[in-house]
Write an enzyme that holds these catalytic residues in place. Sequence first.
Site, short mmCIF file in Angstrom:
data_model
loop_
_atom_site.label_atom_id
_atom_site.label_comp_id
_atom_site.label_asym_id
_atom_site.label_seq_id
_atom_site.Cartn_x
_atom_site.Cartn_y
_atom_site.Cartn_z
N ARG A 1 -7.61 -1.59 -7.22
CA ARG A 1 -7.97 -0.43 -6.39
C ARG A 1 -8.23 0.76 -7.30
O ARG A 1 -7.41 1.06 -8.17
CB ARG A 1 -6.86 -0.10 -5.38
N ARG B 1 0.86 -1.17 0.00
CA ARG B 1 0.00 0.00 0.00
C ARG B 1 0.90 1.23 0.00
O ARG B 1 2.11 1.14 0.23
CB ARG B 1 -0.97 0.00 1.19
N GLY B 2 0.28 2.36 -0.29
CA GLY B 2 1.02 3.57 -0.58
C GLY B 2 1.09 3.70 -2.08
O GLY B 2 1.50 2.77 -2.79
N ASN C 1 -6.67 11.54 0.02
CA ASN C 1 -5.73 10.78 0.85
C ASN C 1 -6.53 9.92 1.82
O ASN C 1 -7.77 9.95 1.81
CB ASN C 1 -4.79 11.73 1.61
N GLN D 1 -2.98 2.38 9.85
CA GLN D 1 -1.69 2.50 9.16
C GLN D 1 -0.70 3.36 9.95
O GLN D 1 0.50 3.13 9.92
CB GLN D 1 -1.88 3.09 7.76
N ASP E 1 -3.02 10.17 -2.64
CA ASP E 1 -3.19 9.17 -3.69
C ASP E 1 -3.57 9.79 -5.02
O ASP E 1 -3.37 9.18 -6.07
CB ASP E 1 -4.24 8.15 -3.27
#
Length: 354
Positions: A96, A53-54, A254, A203, A244
């Site tokens: 995603r 992720r990220g 985000n 997170q 993002d």
Amino acid sequence: MTEHVTIIESVKLDDANDAITLLDQTQLPNKKEYLQLQTVDDVWDAIYELKVRGAPAIGIAAAYGIYIVTKKSQAADYDAFYQEFQQAKEKLASSRPTAVNLFWALDRMEKKLEEVKGMSIDQIKQALKEEADLIKKEDQEVCEAIGRHALTLLEPEAGILTHCNAGTIATAKYGTALAPLYLGQEQGYNFKVYADETRPLLQGARLTAWELDQAGIDVTLICDNMASIVMSQGKVQAVLVGCDRVAANGDAANKIGTSGVAILAKHYGIPFYVCAPMSTIDLQTKTGADIEIELRPEEEIKTKWYSEPMAPEGVKTYNPAFDVTDHSLITAIITERGIVKPSYEENLAQLFED
């Protein structure tokens, strides 16, 4: 003063075994486990299940993923190879919807494939590997540049509040929002970091607090709803977040909860900085209202972290993975090409013209 900082590599190619070696972020902080991804389904699952992720790390994983899948192709000609590539790309793109780097990386790999039409299949596979390697190398350089620019806005000993995780495990190296913290640590800035836990997937608690602690950076974990009191006590001099996707007008998507932090920062007169690689700036998306927001399963709220359910079994849930911070709440957007201030619509577009 220069201090060595531990940098963790979360995504790397294991070309000899036709695999991606991936740090499984769902196992942190209790277990540091690396996975071997060898199929398109493996990579899709890793992205969807947040094992990687990220936004930048997702893009790197997707680029390497489509390489290792097509490397195994038995296609005898370009058209058949291209068809297999498209099938893998379509599958990975469905994992995603919000992180623009996923689509950016896949499109870039496709562009490279089109550029090398006419080469042998083996040469095409090598070109795709080199492009994926380049995507990772460039992200390392981007993160370091963002960190250098951000550091010019911060004072030594400053209190920095973060939300979610935009660190080294979310990128190729250093991170985006955490890059100035790592670079500052190397230069003796002694930042005091307050990490929001970032409900519901934690997170900030599981990832940011873990990696900053591993690096020896002063970090204090707080619940999301404690940000206001920490700010009111004068402990925070700046907020740093990743993103993002950035729309053409400067609205930034985000992790859920970011917009609330921005509203608090505005109230307390604290600068709110969005650290955004150029690859996350989407000029085709006019405003934040045009960004598709991913909805996640109800179990993440009701049962994921608990031995017993923490909500009535039949109660409805609403679990958006992201929110959009209005451009009016953002002090500056920090990119690898420099610091962008309002008017964002004009100045973001200018970045792509220089």
